[in-house]
Write a protein that holds these residues in place. Structure first.
Motif, PDB file in Angstrom:
ATOM      1  N   ILE A  16      -2.353  -8.877 -14.600  1.00 28.37           N
ATOM      2  CA  ILE A  16      -0.677  -8.389 -15.350  1.00 28.37           C
ATOM      3  C   ILE A  16      -0.313 -10.126 -14.643  1.00 28.37           C
ATOM      4  N   THR A  17       1.342  -9.573 -14.751  1.00 28.67           N
ATOM      5  CA  THR A  17       1.577 -10.884 -14.609  1.00 28.67           C
ATOM      6  C   THR A  17       2.828 -10.204 -13.884  1.00 28.67           C
ATOM      7  N   VAL A  18       3.078 -10.560 -12.308  1.00 30.39           N
ATOM      8  CA  VAL A  18       4.734 -10.050 -11.365  1.00 30.39           C
ATOM      9  C   VAL A  18       5.103 -11.073 -11.397  1.00 30.39           C
ATOM     10  N   SER A  19       6.443 -10.423 -11.861  1.00 33.23           N
ATOM     11  CA  SER A  19       8.160 -10.687 -12.256  1.00 33.23           C
ATOM     12  C   SER A  19       8.733  -9.978 -10.618  1.00 33.23           C
ATOM     13  N   GLU A  20      10.084 -11.095 -10.325  1.00 32.73           N
ATOM     14  CA  GLU A  20      11.454 -10.212 -10.033  1.00 32.73           C
ATOM     15  C   GLU A  20      11.455  -9.353  -9.811  1.00 32.73           C
ATOM     16  N   ARG A  21      12.175  -9.839 -11.778  1.00 28.10           N
ATOM     17  CA  ARG A  21      12.588  -8.687 -12.079  1.00 28.10           C
ATOM     18  C   ARG A  21      11.683  -7.424 -12.660  1.00 28.10           C
ATOM     19  N   MET A  22      10.780  -7.579 -12.549  1.00 23.99           N
ATOM     20  CA  MET A  22       9.635  -5.998 -12.575  1.00 23.99           C
ATOM     21  C   MET A  22       9.228  -5.260 -10.980  1.00 23.99           C
ATOM     22  N   LEU A  23      10.133  -6.079 -10.760  1.00 21.09           N
ATOM     23  CA  LEU A  23      10.378  -5.442  -9.115  1.00 21.09           C
ATOM     24  C   LEU A  23      11.271  -5.046  -8.525  1.00 21.09           C
ATOM     25  N   ALA A  24      12.142  -5.137  -9.494  1.00 21.10           N
ATOM     26  CA  ALA A  24      13.775  -5.114  -9.148  1.00 21.10           C
ATOM     27  C   ALA A  24      13.922  -2.781  -8.195  1.00 21.10           C
ATOM     28  N   ASP A  25      13.110  -2.130  -9.329  1.00 18.71           N
ATOM     29  CA  ASP A  25      13.864  -1.308  -8.088  1.00 18.71           C
ATOM     30  C   ASP A  25      13.080  -1.259  -7.304  1.00 18.71           C
ATOM     31  N   ALA A  26      11.629  -1.674  -7.154  1.00 18.38           N
ATOM     32  CA  ALA A  26      11.320  -1.769  -5.745  1.00 18.38           C
ATOM     33  C   ALA A  26      12.236  -2.472  -4.640  1.00 18.38           C
ATOM     34  N   LEU A  27      12.615  -3.739  -4.852  1.00 20.14           N
ATOM     35  CA  LEU A  27      13.488  -3.985  -3.447  1.00 20.14           C
ATOM     36  C   LEU A  27      14.382  -3.532  -3.643  1.00 20.14           C
ATOM     37  N   ARG A  58      -5.185   0.225 -18.753  1.00 25.88           N
ATOM     38  CA  ARG A  58      -4.848   1.670 -18.401  1.00 25.88           C
ATOM     39  C   ARG A  58      -5.563   1.874 -16.661  1.00 25.88           C
ATOM     40  N   PHE A  59      -5.435   0.548 -16.418  1.00 26.16           N
ATOM     41  CA  PHE A  59      -6.356   0.670 -14.711  1.00 26.16           C
ATOM     42  C   PHE A  59      -5.440   1.616 -14.016  1.00 26.16           C
ATOM     43  N   ASP A  60      -5.843   2.136 -13.063  1.00 29.93           N
ATOM     44  CA  ASP A  60      -4.833   2.414 -12.324  1.00 29.93           C
ATOM     45  C   ASP A  60      -6.184   1.896 -10.560  1.00 29.93           C
ATOM     46  N   PRO A  61      -4.769   0.917  -9.970  1.00 29.69           N
ATOM     47  CA  PRO A  61      -5.825   0.498  -8.950  1.00 29.69           C
ATOM     48  C   PRO A  61      -5.580   1.283  -7.046  1.00 29.69           C
ATOM     49  N   LEU A  62      -4.722   2.367  -7.715  1.00 30.27           N
ATOM     50  CA  LEU A  62      -3.970   3.178  -6.470  1.00 30.27           C
ATOM     51  C   LEU A  62      -5.283   4.693  -6.459  1.00 30.27           C
ATOM     52  N   HIS A  63      -6.086   4.966  -8.012  1.00 30.01           N
ATOM     53  CA  HIS A  63      -6.524   6.142  -8.103  1.00 30.01           C
ATOM     54  C   HIS A  63      -8.552   5.934  -7.289  1.00 30.01           C
ATOM     55  N   GLU A  64      -8.653   4.445  -6.566  1.00 29.25           N
ATOM     56  CA  GLU A  64      -9.545   4.607  -5.578  1.00 29.25           C
ATOM     57  C   GLU A  64      -9.431   4.044  -4.682  1.00 29.25           C
ATOM     58  N   ALA A  65     -10.817   4.355  -3.641  1.00 26.70           N
ATOM     59  CA  ALA A  65      -9.356   3.248  -2.449  1.00 26.70           C
ATOM     60  C   ALA A  65     -10.087   2.004  -1.851  1.00 26.70           C
ATOM     61  N   ARG A  90       7.646  -0.070   4.457  1.00 28.17           N
ATOM     62  CA  ARG A  90       7.835   0.638   2.462  1.00 28.17           C
ATOM     63  C   ARG A  90       8.410  -0.128   1.523  1.00 28.17           C
ATOM     64  N   LEU A  91       8.647  -1.194   1.996  1.00 27.75           N
ATOM     65  CA  LEU A  91       8.315  -1.615   0.406  1.00 27.75           C
ATOM     66  C   LEU A  91       7.830  -2.551  -0.068  1.00 27.75           C
ATOM     67  N   VAL A  92       6.118  -2.730   1.065  1.00 27.26           N
ATOM     68  CA  VAL A  92       5.028  -3.167  -0.029  1.00 27.26           C
ATOM     69  C   VAL A  92       3.984  -1.696  -0.523  1.00 27.26           C
ATOM     70  N   ASP A  93       4.263  -0.152  -0.283  1.00 25.22           N
ATOM     71  CA  ASP A  93       4.408   0.015  -0.746  1.00 25.22           C
ATOM     72  C   ASP A  93       4.527   1.042  -1.822  1.00 25.22           C
ATOM     73  N   GLN A  94       6.607   0.795  -1.803  1.00 25.37           N
ATOM     74  CA  GLN A  94       6.712  -0.272  -3.038  1.00 25.37           C
ATOM     75  C   GLN A  94       6.123  -0.424  -4.193  1.00 25.37           C
ATOM     76  N   VAL A  95       6.043  -1.639  -3.417  1.00 25.31           N
ATOM     77  CA  VAL A  95       5.773  -2.699  -4.660  1.00 25.31           C
ATOM     78  C   VAL A  95       4.479  -2.078  -5.335  1.00 25.31           C
ATOM     79  N   ALA A  96       3.777  -2.251  -4.566  1.00 26.64           N
ATOM     80  CA  ALA A  96       2.192  -1.308  -4.425  1.00 26.64           C
ATOM     81  C   ALA A  96       1.877  -0.900  -6.172  1.00 26.64           C
ATOM     82  N   GLN A  97       2.968   0.599  -6.141  1.00 24.19           N
ATOM     83  CA  GLN A  97       3.294   1.536  -6.563  1.00 24.19           C
ATOM     84  C   GLN A  97       3.976   0.833  -7.953  1.00 24.19           C
ATOM     85  N   ARG A  98       5.036   0.123  -7.963  1.00 28.94           N
ATOM     86  CA  ARG A  98       4.789  -0.823  -9.279  1.00 28.94           C
ATOM     87  C   ARG A  98       4.816  -1.513 -10.411  1.00 28.94           C
ATOM     88  N   ILE A  99       3.219  -2.052  -9.165  1.00 30.71           N
ATOM     89  CA  ILE A  99       2.831  -2.922 -10.069  1.00 30.71           C
ATOM     90  C   ILE A  99       1.407  -2.374 -10.356  1.00 30.71           C
TER      91      ILE A  99
END
Length: 380
Positions: A250-261, A207-214, A189-198
């Motif tokens: 992009i740059t990923v930080s713990e603060r960016m993922l706060a809601d997912a965590l 403007r690129f959505d990595p979850l749009h195609e497999a 579940r955590l990885v799914d939430q992190v992927a959505q936030r990223i």
């Protein structure tokens, strides 16, 4: 007979062996093999081979065969296996072939979700692979390091579909007292939430959505397991996805993922407070030890350290497998001639091998200790 210690989690199986004991390569020259299976048109894949294609074929994958181990017919019609036990067999076959030590005895550290019925199935699967299983031990008992005083020890582990917080008591032996499962949280579940936030950040920044195609989704999920431990070090981490001739950064930080965590942090802290508050001697002398899987969750160790009156440490990868191996004589001695015993305590003199990373709380009055930890803009 040489022995191998095996540690089971549906996030990843690990093995320890040799002289001196050290982690073994179990899957594609790696020390950990994820508990996932994928049925392609040609073959059944397990471990890393399945993980790297799982998002391309979502209906043909499962990572629940360890947590739901049984001989009941599969509901997933897209898998060639008849039941989850056959998938466990395929996974263990991959590991034994990678290790290539057929004359070894096996001592296995298991999570709480493998109840006695599942352990019976696991024993049958192992025997079908000619694995000489000498016994099982509770994963928390194998992993934790006894402490000098007689205070309780709490072990925190993260599996694919649940958290397990285990209370252990100490006298002459270190014994498992009770496990508190949290079944609405887990690594999956955590990885799914992190992927959505990223993905949201990619859309906002490029403007690129990595979850749009497999293909893009798979590329993102391939990077998350290695990304999260780096974020746990507290530094922002660059992330790049390359698709064809295009590259997105992009740059990923713990603060960016706060809601997912947030929800996983809160669940762990709530459970720890419940365990701590139920102790007869209050908060004095409680030590909390996190598995390496829990240590991969950004900010979780810091959050646990914020609790009042506790000490916190991070156990090394494979601590459960190492502890099982060091307990091998006691485990084998307790097993009968026709079966393998399940051990839930050990002599305190037996340690789990490599030292834990210690971080003691300051010796200040309880009222001066923090009562919450910040996760983004929220207080836990």
């Amino acid at each position: 007979m040489p022995r191998i210690g095996l540690e089971i989690s549906d996030i990843g199986l690990m093995a320890v062996g040799g002289t001196p004991p050290a982690p073994l390569h179990v899957d594609q020259e790696r020390p950990e093999s994820p508990g996932i299976a994928l049925q392609t048109r040609k073959e059944l894949l397990v471990g890393w081979a399945a993980q790297r294609q799982a998002r391309l074929y979502p209906r043909q994958r499962t990572n629940r065969f360890w947590s739901l181990l049984s001989t009941e017919p599969l509901q997933e019609r897209t898998l060639a296996a008849q039941n989850y036990a056959e998938l466990a067999y395929a996974h263990l076959a991959l590991i034994t072939q990678a290790i290539r030590r057929p004359e070894s005895g096996w001592v296995i550290a298991v999570p709480e979700f493998l109840d006695p019925g599942k352990l019976g199935i696991l024993l049958g699967v192992a025997r079908a692979l000619d694995m000489s299983v000498e016994g099982f031990v509770a994963g928390a008992v194998a992993a934790v390091r006894p402490v000098q005083d007689d205070g309780p020890v709490i072990h925190v582990d993260v599996h694919a579909h649940r958290l397990e917080v285990t209370l252990l008591t100490q006298s002459e032996r270190l014994a498992q007292a009770r496990t508190y499962p949290v079944t609405d949280q887990g690594w999956d579940r955590l990885v799914d939430q992190v992927a959505q936030r990223i993905s949201d950040e990619f859309v906002q920044s490029t403007r690129f959505d990595p979850l749009h195609e497999a293909e893009a989704e798979q590329a993102l999920f391939n990077q998350i397991p290695g990304l999260l431990p780096k974020i746990s070090d507290g530094q922002p981490v660059p992330l790049e996805l390359k698709l064809g001739r295009s590259s997105y950064r992009i740059t990923v930080s713990e603060r960016m993922l706060a809601d997912a965590l947030f929800s996983l942090h809160r669940s762990v802290l709530d459970c720890l407070r419940q365990v701590r508050d139920g102790l007869a001697d209050g908060t004095a002398g409680v030590e909390i030890q996190l598995s390496h899987r829990a240590g991969r969750v950004p900010g979780l160790l810091a959050a646990v350290r914020s609790l009042q009156g506790v000490e916190a440490c991070l156990l090394p990868p494979g601590a459960g497998a190492m502890g099982a191996l060091e307990m091998a004589d006691d485990i084998a001695g307790a097993s009968g001639p026709h079966g393998a015993t399940y051990v839930t305590s050990r002599d305190r003199a037996v340690s789990a091998g490599a030292p834990a990373i210690r971080a003691r709380c300051p010796a200040s009055p309880l009222q001066d200790c923090p009562t919450h930890v910040l996760c983004g803009d929220r207080a836990l």
